[in-house]
Design a protein around this motif. Structure first.
Motif, PDB file in Angstrom:
ATOM      1  N   LYS A 204      29.675  28.170   8.306  1.00 58.01           N
ATOM      2  CA  LYS A 204      28.235  28.305   8.429  1.00 58.01           C
ATOM      3  C   LYS A 204      27.908  28.526   9.907  1.00 58.01           C
ATOM      4  N   TYR A 205      26.664  28.909  10.168  1.00 56.28           N
ATOM      5  CA  TYR A 205      26.274  29.200  11.548  1.00 56.28           C
ATOM      6  C   TYR A 205      24.996  28.455  11.898  1.00 56.28           C
ATOM      7  N   VAL A 206      24.973  27.944  13.128  1.00 53.06           N
ATOM      8  CA  VAL A 206      23.873  27.080  13.544  1.00 53.06           C
ATOM      9  C   VAL A 206      23.519  27.357  14.997  1.00 53.06           C
ATOM     10  N   ALA A 207      22.225  27.334  15.288  1.00 54.05           N
ATOM     11  CA  ALA A 207      21.737  27.441  16.666  1.00 54.05           C
ATOM     12  C   ALA A 207      21.278  26.057  17.111  1.00 54.05           C
ATOM     13  N   VAL A 208      21.685  25.653  18.304  1.00 47.97           N
ATOM     14  CA  VAL A 208      21.303  24.342  18.845  1.00 47.97           C
ATOM     15  C   VAL A 208      20.950  24.514  20.319  1.00 47.97           C
ATOM     16  N   ASP A 209      19.794  23.997  20.697  1.00 45.70           N
ATOM     17  CA  ASP A 209      19.378  23.974  22.098  1.00 45.70           C
ATOM     18  C   ASP A 209      19.594  22.557  22.627  1.00 45.70           C
ATOM     19  N   PRO A 210      20.478  22.365  23.616  1.00 44.73           N
ATOM     20  CA  PRO A 210      20.771  21.016  24.108  1.00 44.73           C
ATOM     21  C   PRO A 210      19.562  20.266  24.653  1.00 44.73           C
ATOM     22  N   ARG A 211      18.482  20.970  24.967  1.00 43.30           N
ATOM     23  CA  ARG A 211      17.294  20.276  25.483  1.00 43.30           C
ATOM     24  C   ARG A 211      16.724  19.309  24.452  1.00 43.30           C
ATOM     25  N   VAL A 212      16.706  19.716  23.186  1.00 42.17           N
ATOM     26  CA  VAL A 212      16.154  18.806  22.176  1.00 42.17           C
ATOM     27  C   VAL A 212      17.103  17.636  21.941  1.00 42.17           C
ATOM     28  N   LEU A 213      18.407  17.856  22.115  1.00 44.83           N
ATOM     29  CA  LEU A 213      19.359  16.751  21.995  1.00 44.83           C
ATOM     30  C   LEU A 213      19.086  15.713  23.070  1.00 44.83           C
ATOM     31  N   ASP A 214      18.922  16.179  24.301  1.00 41.36           N
ATOM     32  CA  ASP A 214      18.644  15.286  25.423  1.00 41.36           C
ATOM     33  C   ASP A 214      17.326  14.547  25.217  1.00 41.36           C
ATOM     34  N   LYS A 215      16.339  15.281  24.725  1.00 39.62           N
ATOM     35  CA  LYS A 215      15.001  14.687  24.540  1.00 39.62           C
ATOM     36  C   LYS A 215      15.025  13.571  23.505  1.00 39.62           C
ATOM     37  N   ILE A 216      15.697  13.793  22.393  1.00 39.61           N
ATOM     38  CA  ILE A 216      15.761  12.761  21.349  1.00 39.61           C
ATOM     39  C   ILE A 216      16.460  11.513  21.873  1.00 39.61           C
ATOM     40  N   GLU A 217      17.538  11.685  22.634  1.00 39.37           N
ATOM     41  CA  GLU A 217      18.231  10.524  23.190  1.00 39.37           C
ATOM     42  C   GLU A 217      17.352   9.784  24.208  1.00 39.37           C
ATOM     43  N   LEU A 218      16.571  10.506  24.982  1.00 36.24           N
ATOM     44  CA  LEU A 218      15.648   9.862  25.924  1.00 36.24           C
ATOM     45  C   LEU A 218      14.569   9.086  25.174  1.00 36.24           C
ATOM     46  N   VAL A 219      14.107   9.633  24.050  1.00 35.20           N
ATOM     47  CA  VAL A 219      13.123   8.929  23.221  1.00 35.20           C
ATOM     48  C   VAL A 219      13.722   7.628  22.689  1.00 35.20           C
ATOM     49  N   LEU A 220      14.957   7.681  22.228  1.00 38.09           N
ATOM     50  CA  LEU A 220      15.614   6.476  21.727  1.00 38.09           C
ATOM     51  C   LEU A 220      15.796   5.445  22.842  1.00 38.09           C
ATOM     52  N   ARG A 221      16.128   5.922  24.027  1.00 40.21           N
ATOM     53  CA  ARG A 221      16.271   5.002  25.159  1.00 40.21           C
ATOM     54  C   ARG A 221      14.934   4.341  25.491  1.00 40.21           C
ATOM     55  N   GLU A 222      13.853   5.123  25.425  1.00 40.74           N
ATOM     56  CA  GLU A 222      12.537   4.561  25.715  1.00 40.74           C
ATOM     57  C   GLU A 222      12.132   3.542  24.646  1.00 40.74           C
ATOM     58  N   LEU A 223      12.449   3.822  23.392  1.00 41.43           N
ATOM     59  CA  LEU A 223      12.161   2.865  22.324  1.00 41.43           C
ATOM     60  C   LEU A 223      12.931   1.563  22.551  1.00 41.43           C
ATOM     61  N   ALA A 224      14.173   1.683  22.994  1.00 45.38           N
ATOM     62  CA  ALA A 224      14.970   0.489  23.281  1.00 45.38           C
ATOM     63  C   ALA A 224      14.356  -0.288  24.442  1.00 45.38           C
ATOM     64  N   ARG A 225      13.909   0.418  25.466  1.00 42.86           N
ATOM     65  CA  ARG A 225      13.291  -0.247  26.625  1.00 42.86           C
ATOM     66  C   ARG A 225      12.059  -1.030  26.195  1.00 42.86           C
ATOM     67  N   ARG A 226      11.273  -0.469  25.317  1.00 47.70           N
ATOM     68  CA  ARG A 226      10.054  -1.131  24.863  1.00 47.70           C
ATOM     69  C   ARG A 226      10.357  -2.340  23.989  1.00 47.70           C
ATOM     70  N   ARG A 227      11.573  -2.378  23.452  1.00 43.29           N
ATOM     71  CA  ARG A 227      11.997  -3.553  22.683  1.00 43.29           C
ATOM     72  C   ARG A 227      12.751  -4.549  23.555  1.00 43.29           C
ATOM     73  N   GLY A 228      12.858  -4.236  24.842  1.00 38.13           N
ATOM     74  CA  GLY A 228      13.555  -5.127  25.763  1.00 38.13           C
ATOM     75  C   GLY A 228      15.050  -5.080  25.631  1.00 38.13           C
ATOM     76  N   GLU A 229      15.577  -3.931  25.157  1.00 35.02           N
ATOM     77  CA  GLU A 229      17.010  -3.782  24.955  1.00 35.02           C
ATOM     78  C   GLU A 229      17.573  -2.761  25.929  1.00 35.02           C
ATOM     79  N   GLU A 230      18.827  -2.945  26.342  1.00 28.67           N
ATOM     80  CA  GLU A 230      19.464  -2.018  27.265  1.00 28.67           C
ATOM     81  C   GLU A 230      20.097  -0.839  26.540  1.00 28.67           C
ATOM     82  N   GLN A 231      20.648  -1.067  25.358  1.00 32.04           N
ATOM     83  CA  GLN A 231      21.331  -0.028  24.611  1.00 32.04           C
ATOM     84  C   GLN A 231      20.461   0.484  23.472  1.00 32.04           C
ATOM     85  N   ALA A 232      20.441   1.809  23.301  1.00 27.84           N
ATOM     86  CA  ALA A 232      19.682   2.409  22.218  1.00 27.84           C
ATOM     87  C   ALA A 232      20.556   2.465  20.967  1.00 27.84           C
TER      88      ALA A 232
END
Length: 330
Positions: A204-232
């Motif tokens: 199969k064939y897939v297009a992926v832009d690494p910017r959205v990968l980075d963004k989702i991980e940053l969102v998860l990190r921010e959610l962890a920060r708001r919960r007072g956690e170091e690891q997402a």
């Protein structure tokens, strides 16, 4: 007294002899001479900048044969004289690429599409760098009409108008069944971006832009920060990643030029509060985290849609990195 002097003399001779015999390991002598350099063993790792702002991006997508920015951190030797690199196919351990001298922070990508790890050879020692990996894509121009090697993709909006300047992916990664669990980030895998159509053909064939990968991980990190956690560490469901234009045309309510067509969007449901359920309150928390991430990283600005209609089993968020801020609810 004489015995004591003799003992001291003997101990002194032993110490001198040991100093003359002892040679420090080659690594400690690195850079001191040509001989010591040959004995040194470099320790190589990918530079942290290769893993994005989140530090969690584990795959880069590039065209065949292009120069790739891939800085390395090399310890144990002075310079890269005699250090070589080669790309090795993931899983098989085989290389379809030649060994090249490492002479800077840019490397030449393989000519054959596939997923690769970097192999570094220095002073007879081989080291493998498995993060980040390289996905060599097939260029968009190889798509013939609506198909690529028998896989139905459809036509992009710009193709109907024959506008050469219209937006389109630069290419597509070729995915086989054994590639589905390759990590794209800490929380995302290749399988998360495969189009959910009924085609049974492989590859199969897939297009992926690494910017959205980075963004989702940053969102998860921010959610962890708001919960007072170091690891997402979150329960994350990807409802949709890449969509072919053909499949997207049949998705109810989807825009004709949906960002999913270009690989820079994902529909995700995240248990933001950690209660084991996916609710509208989780989606609101994700919305706040996305806004904060875009403030800190304007280069990742994009769309955010919160979907909470009864038509959906669970509320979820559309997140993309289109380059401009968009907001909506569905």
């Amino acid at each position: 007294m004489m015995q004591r002097r003799t003992a001291l003399l003997l101990s002194g001779l032993v110490a001198i002899t040991a100093a003359l015999i002892y040679q420090p390991p080659g690594e400690l002598l690195a850079g001191s001479s040509a001989d010591s350099y040959r004995r040194a063993v470099p320790r190589v790792a990918a530079a942290t900048s290769l893993k994005g702002s989140s530090g969690e991006v584990r795959m880069h997508f590039v065209r065949a044969g292009e120069r790739v920015a891939f800085p390395l951190e090399i310890r144990g030797v002075s310079g890269t004289l005699g250090v070589r690199y080669q790309w090795v196919q993931v899983g098989s351990g085989e290389s379809v690429d030649v060994m090249r001298p490492l002479d800077g922070d840019t490397l030449l990508a393989p000519l054959t599409p596939g997923f690769y790890e970097l192999s570094i050879v220095g002073n007879g020692v081989t080291q493998r760098i498995d993060e980040p990996r390289l996905a060599v894509i097939l260029p968009f121009e190889l798509k013939l009409g609506s198909t690529l090697n028998g896989y139905q993709i459809g036509r992009y909006p710009g193709e109907w108008s024959r506008d050469e300047q219209a937006e389109r992916p630069s290419g597509f990664a070729e995915v086989r069944e054994e590639h589905l669990d390759l990590p794209l980030t800490k929380h995302l895998k290749v399988r998360d971006f495969i189009t959910h159509d009924r085609q049974t053909i492989w590859p199969k064939y897939v297009a992926v832009d690494p910017r959205v990968l980075d963004k989702i991980e940053l969102v998860l990190r921010e959610l962890a920060r708001r919960r007072g956690e170091e690891q997402a560490s979150f329960t994350l469901e990807v409802h949709s990643g890449f969509r072919t234009p053909l499949h997207n045309a049949g998705v109810e309510g989807s825009a004709r030029d949906s960002r999913h067509l270009y690989g820079d969007a994902a529909d995700v449901a995240i248990d933001a509060d950690g209660d084991g359920q996916l609710t509208l309150f989780d989606a609101y928390r994700v919305e706040q985290a996305v806004d904060w991430v875009e403030r800190l990283h304007p280069e990742l600005a994009g769309g955010l849609g919160v979907y909470s209609s009864r038509r959906f089993a669970t509320p979820y968020c559309h997140i993309d990195a289109r380059g401009e801020r968009k907001r909506w609810r569905g």
